[in-house]
Scaffold this active site. Structure first.
Site, PDB file in Angstrom:
ATOM      1  N   GLY A  32       0.827  -1.209   0.000  1.00 47.62           N
ATOM      2  CA  GLY A  32       0.000   0.000   0.000  1.00 47.62           C
ATOM      3  C   GLY A  32       0.858   1.255   0.000  1.00 47.62           C
ATOM      4  N   ARG A  39       0.657  -5.529  -6.000  1.00 50.49           N
ATOM      5  CA  ARG A  39       0.829  -6.811  -5.318  1.00 50.49           C
ATOM      6  C   ARG A  39       1.316  -7.810  -6.361  1.00 50.49           C
ATOM      7  NH1 ARG A  39      -0.203  -5.091   0.004  1.00 50.49           N
ATOM      8  NH2 ARG A  39      -1.987  -3.703  -0.024  1.00 50.49           N
ATOM      9  N   ASP A  42       5.204  -5.006   6.092  1.00 52.14           N
ATOM     10  CA  ASP A  42       5.733  -6.313   6.487  1.00 52.14           C
ATOM     11  C   ASP A  42       5.668  -7.352   5.367  1.00 52.14           C
ATOM     12  OD1 ASP A  42       2.997  -6.550   6.554  1.00 52.14           O
ATOM     13  OD2 ASP A  42       2.878  -7.220   8.636  1.00 52.14           O
ATOM     14  N   THR A  64       4.081   2.622   5.805  1.00 50.52           N
ATOM     15  CA  THR A  64       2.696   2.206   6.027  1.00 50.52           C
ATOM     16  C   THR A  64       2.070   3.137   7.058  1.00 50.52           C
ATOM     17  OG1 THR A  64       1.273   0.489   7.001  1.00 50.52           O
ATOM     18  CG2 THR A  64       3.577   0.440   7.632  1.00 50.52           C
ATOM     19  N   ASP A 109      -0.293   2.624   9.077  1.00 52.99           N
ATOM     20  CA  ASP A 109      -0.760   1.959  10.301  1.00 52.99           C
ATOM     21  C   ASP A 109       0.271   1.979  11.429  1.00 52.99           C
ATOM     22  OD1 ASP A 109      -3.169   1.391   9.186  1.00 52.99           O
ATOM     23  OD2 ASP A 109      -2.769  -0.724   8.806  1.00 52.99           O
ATOM     24  N   ASP A 111       2.494  -0.203  12.081  1.00 57.09           N
ATOM     25  CA  ASP A 111       2.395  -1.530  12.694  1.00 57.09           C
ATOM     26  C   ASP A 111       3.625  -2.408  12.483  1.00 57.09           C
ATOM     27  OD1 ASP A 111       2.077  -1.853   9.987  1.00 57.09           O
ATOM     28  OD2 ASP A 111       0.276  -3.115  10.117  1.00 57.09           O
ATOM     29  N   ARG A 167      -6.105  -2.215  11.078  1.00 56.13           N
ATOM     30  CA  ARG A 167      -6.670  -3.568  11.078  1.00 56.13           C
ATOM     31  C   ARG A 167      -6.195  -4.376  12.275  1.00 56.13           C
ATOM     32  NH1 ARG A 167      -5.006  -4.771   6.375  1.00 56.13           N
ATOM     33  NH2 ARG A 167      -3.267  -6.083   6.970  1.00 56.13           N
TER      34      ARG A 167
END
Length: 328
Positions: A15, A76, A107, A130, A132, A134, A176
């Protein structure tokens, strides 16, 4: 004796996030500074398999530091998940004379780079991109700070409407698996409640909190919900439950979606991207490989890919307490 790096590839994968272009710019210009050729790899691993490379120099990245998204595009790649696909990618890199590459992504992108490195002993370095936040091994990923500012700005606007009409708004933000965005924007925007994957507030406690808000004289409320929150199946189910059990509020839902991933990167993300690009290239030059560049205590440090991928990014529990106190 170190293998001399003469050509470095740079790609964006997974992303997109604000700051990716600034990181590409940094990698390209650090290569130019050290007299190393740099090649942009278009469309992530898919482009690597297709040999979709273009030579880049210091001038080819002018005017992109303030742009969101990624000029190198992202995709992707199912094929790269196969041994045959990775073999094709290796063949294309070798044919182009590329000695090492920098991957800017999350990741999933790092897992691909780690496997590729293990199979072909090919030098690779990662930059975490990213919104997020995360990924283990860095306090900030590229795009996270920009996303926070974007979301707070939107919630400020929604609050104007909530206050004007005595409404309760459930605002769903990205996250998420982790609640970094929800927790920080919830505190920053003065939300009454924050629902995150790490903490199961429970429907009853949510209702009780909203009742207290109403009794204390609040005419409107904002509840920030991370998309991975476990209380309901989704934010619309939460709305229905509150509608059925708390008639005092007129309830609305706003799902912010992909608008959080776009826009011009903040100053923080531009500086972070610039620092990460320099560290990634200079680490490859001195023989480092299979690491992610990260920010720890305002210092650029390296974390092995396997730790970055498997490690758990933890939320700041103190912010939960701050949120409880502020929502009184």
């Amino acid at each position: 004796m170190l293998h001399t790096i003469k050509k470095i590839g740079v790609m964006t994968s997974g992303g997109d996030s604000p700051g990716m272009n600034a990181a590409v710019r940094s990698v390209v210009r650090t290569c130019a500074f050290h007299n190393i050729e740099c090649f942009g790899i278009y469309r992530g691993y898919e482009g690597m398999i297709d040999g979709d490379f273009v030579k880049m120099d210091a001038r080819s990245v002018k005017g992109i530091i303030d742009k969101g998204g990624t000029i190198l595009k992202s995709a992707r790649s199912k094929e790269f998940r196969t041994k045959e696909g990775r073999q094709k990618a290796y063949k294309e890199l070798t044919k182009a004379g590329i000695d090492a590459f920098v991957v800017i992504g999350g990741d999933g992108s790092f897992t691909g780079a780690m496997i590729f490195n293990q199979e072909f002993n090919f030098p690779v370095m990662g930059i975490p991109g990213t919104i997020d936040n995360d990924i283990f091994g860095t306090t900030h990923t590229l795009g996270y700070d920009t996303a926070l500012n974007t979301v707070v700005d939107v919630i400020d606007k929604i609050r104007d409407t909530a206050s004007s009409h005595n409404r309760l708004f459930f605002i769903e933000v990205m996250g998420r698996d982790v609640g970094h965005i929800a927790l920080n924007v919830g505190v920053g925007a003065g939300a009454e409640e924050i629902l995150i994957p790490e903490e199961d507030l429970g429907l009853d406690r949510l209702l009780e909190s909203l009742r207290r808000s109403k009794q204390s004289g609040k005419s409107s409320s904002i509840v920030v919900v991370a998309e991975g929150d476990k209380i309901g199946k989704n934010v619309f189910e939460l709305k229905d439950y509150v509608d059925q059990n708390l008639s005092e509020y007129e309830v609305r839902v706003s799902v912010l979606g992909h608008m959080q991933r776009g826009g011009s990167p903040s100053c923080f993300d531009r500086v972070l991207a610039s620092r990460m690009g320099v560290k990634a290239v200079e680490s490859l030059i001195v023989g480092k490989s299979n690491f992610m560049v990260g920010l720890k205590n305002d210092i650029m440090e390296l974390t092995p890919f396997d730790q970055a991928v498997k490690g758990q990014s933890k939320i700041n529990m103190e912010l939960l307490r701050v949120s409880d106190i502020m929502s009184i």
